[in-house]
Design an enzyme around this catalytic site. Structure first.
Site, PDB file in Angstrom:
ATOM      1  CG  ASP A  50      12.024 -19.531  38.176  1.00  0.00           C
ATOM      2  OD1 ASP A  50      11.773 -19.594  39.254  1.00  0.00           O
ATOM      3  OD2 ASP A  50      12.718 -18.725  37.666  1.00  0.00           O
ATOM      4  CE  LYS A  91       9.496 -14.203  40.956  1.00  0.00           C
ATOM      5  NZ  LYS A  91      10.474 -14.784  40.803  1.00  0.00           N
ATOM      6  CG  MET A 148       8.052 -11.952  31.230  1.00  0.00           C
ATOM      7  SD  MET A 148       8.824 -11.118  32.364  1.00  0.00           S
ATOM      8  CE  MET A 148      10.293 -10.421  31.900  1.00  0.00           C
TER       9      MET A 148
END
Ligand code: SAH
Length: 483
Positions: A269, A291, A406
């Site tokens: 990642d 991503k 996030m």
């Protein structure tokens, strides 16, 4: 000999640069060794010699406690014979190896000269001038033995190298080496020299680094030999989900490093740091599939399809995810897919960002005076805004610590929502940017400050936001105070 006929400029290039010492591996089983001195250093040498099966004759008037215990307890291999008197030349005559912890240079010189006279290899501990050989730092996976030498230049460096090699060699390597010894004769009998044998042993080595030997493994190998099938790789592919931790490669687990060292292909990642990738096997193919923050690079279906194809091709795939793969890493979907297709799979946990934040701050997430629970929460739904399928009211529990992953883009909304639902605006907040990476920054504020945007969480660096009373005090200084 016709050395002179070769012109100087025709000299063939040396196949090896000059060697400081020659590593040779001595088998002392049943041989007589002599160790002079009753110190802890002498005890360790005696223990090493006995571990290799030597009959160790110890000459010392007195022994230190460690040595007493060693002699009393006996050796796992070999044996000890204690002589409570000084050594003389006669004692050296029958020895295969001689070691002495001398009190001074005079004794060292005398011992060295006596050993040299009767032709016994000699080592006077910590006195390189009186040594014909040195003991290396040992990594023991017997029958696999690795010795490390710095030719006496830097023993501490030798020990550090030993520790690093220790992490790379799984303990179960010993079992595999014994199996190799068992299989050797039938390989010689059944498989032609050259490519067939080489292929067999390469497959064998792949297995030896992957997992502990098991009966089915050994049976498979025996079947391979019987059938003579070795020309192509017979290994089934595997996928290992590995936690890369927050960025600092030293936070990888030993298992993670081994998986990286055994990988054919690594799918990683965006958040995985280059320092972590440096620990991987050099020949491993690295594919970035990450991503980040909604940026579209690889769809999950494409990652799944690629992973499946590689495993079916017999590759050892490492799926490398930042932090812990089981926390906000979509591991659930990947595991379900791999299981549905019968791919062999295992998971190596990693240090999740929240643990790294707690360590960086010196703050216990569950300090018993302040918090009896920790919530790990995503700050972003798959459509981009705040997640709406959460019980937000539960996150206003003042006796819990809440950590938002996030949540950089939605930080202000998160704070606004929590204040609206009744969490005190003064509730302490800590934000960790790029935790565990060289550009790490730690900031603190409170919920009101987070709501007004003073923590600047939208800059693009990965950020973790901690909310709760535990963040009131930080053990470590050097934090920026945003408020
Ligand atoms: N599996 C990861 C989390 C992946 S979700 C883990 O266990 O840590 C990605 C989010 O994790 C980022 O948006 C950020 O909030 C957080 N994160 C991951 N690594 C981070 C780091 N080094 N510093 C700060 N936050 C990090």
């Amino acid at each position: 000999m016709n050395i002179a006929s070769r012109q100087p400029n025709e000299a063939s290039p040396a196949r090896i640069a000059p060697l400081a010492v020659l590593p040779v591996f001595f088998d002392l089983s049943g041989k007589r060794a002599i160790v002079v001195g009753g110190t802890a250093a002498a005890a360790w040498k005696a223990e090493l010699l006995a571990a290799n099966g030597a009959v160790v004759h110890v000459h010392a008037k007195t022994l230190c406690d460690t040595f007493e215990e060693l002699v009393r307890g006996g050796a796992s291999a070999g044996s000890f014979v204690l002589h409570r008197r000084f050594w003389d030349e006669g004692d050296l005559r029958e020895a295969a190896i001689a070691v002495c912890d001398a009190q001074d240079d005079t004794e060292a010189a005398r011992f060295f000269a006596a050993a040299e006279l009767v032709g016994v290899p000699v080592n006077v501990i910590d006195r390189p001038r009186f040594c014909q050989f040195q003991f290396g730092a040992v990594i023991n996976r017997s029958p696999v033995v690795v010795g490390v030498s710095t030719a006496g230049a830097a023993p501490v460096l030798g020990q550090a190298i030993r520790r690093r090699i220790e992490t790379l060699l799984p303990p179960f390597l010993a079992g595999w080496a014994e199996i190799a010894a068992d299989l050797r004769a039938s390989v010689m009998l059944k498989l032609a020299p050259g490519a067939p044998r080489r292929h067999f042993w390469e497959t064998f080595v792949d297995r030896a680094f992957a997992a502990a030997p098991s009966d089915p493994n050994v049976q498979e190998l025996k079947d391979d030999i019987q059938r003579g099938v070795t020309a192509e790789r017979t290994l089934a592919g595997t996928v290992t989900l590995v936690g890369a931790g927050p960025g600092d490669a030293d936070l990888l687990t030993l298992k993670a490093v081994r998986a990286l060292q055994a990988a054919d292909v690594i799918l990683f990642d965006d958040l995985v740091s280059e320092h972590v990738l440096e620990r991987a096997r050099r020949e491993a193919k690295r594919i970035r599939v990450g991503k980040r923050g909604g940026r579209r690079s690889c769809r999950q279906e494409d990652i799944n399809a690629l992973m499946l194809k590689l495993a079916r091709d017999g590759k050892r795939v490492v799926r490398l995810k930042s932090g812990d793969p089981m926390i906000f890493g979509r591991a659930g979907e990947e595991i379900a897919m791999l299981q549905a297709h019968g791919v062999m799979l295992d998971v190596v946990p990693g240090v999740t960002a929240a643990s790294a934040l707690a360590a960086a701050l010196g703050t216990s997430l569950t300090h018993r005076d302040h918090a009896g629970a920790v919530h790990f929460v995503t700050g972003r739904s798959c459509r981009g805004g705040l997640p709406d399928d959460l019980d937000w009211r539960a996150l206003t529990d003042p006796a819990a610590t809440t950590v938002f992953y996030m949540g950089g883009q939605t930080a202000r909304e998160i704070a606004g929502r929590l204040i609206d639902l009744g969490l005190m605006p003064e509730t302490p907040v800590a934000a960790g940017f790029s935790i565990g990476c060289p550009q790490q920054r730690l900031k603190r504020s409170d919920l009101a400050g987070l709501a007004s945007g003073e923590l600047n969480c939208t800059g693009g660096q990965p950020v973790l936001i901690g909310i709760g009373r535990v963040f009131e005090k930080q053990a470590f200084v050097g934090m920026e105070r945003a408020a």
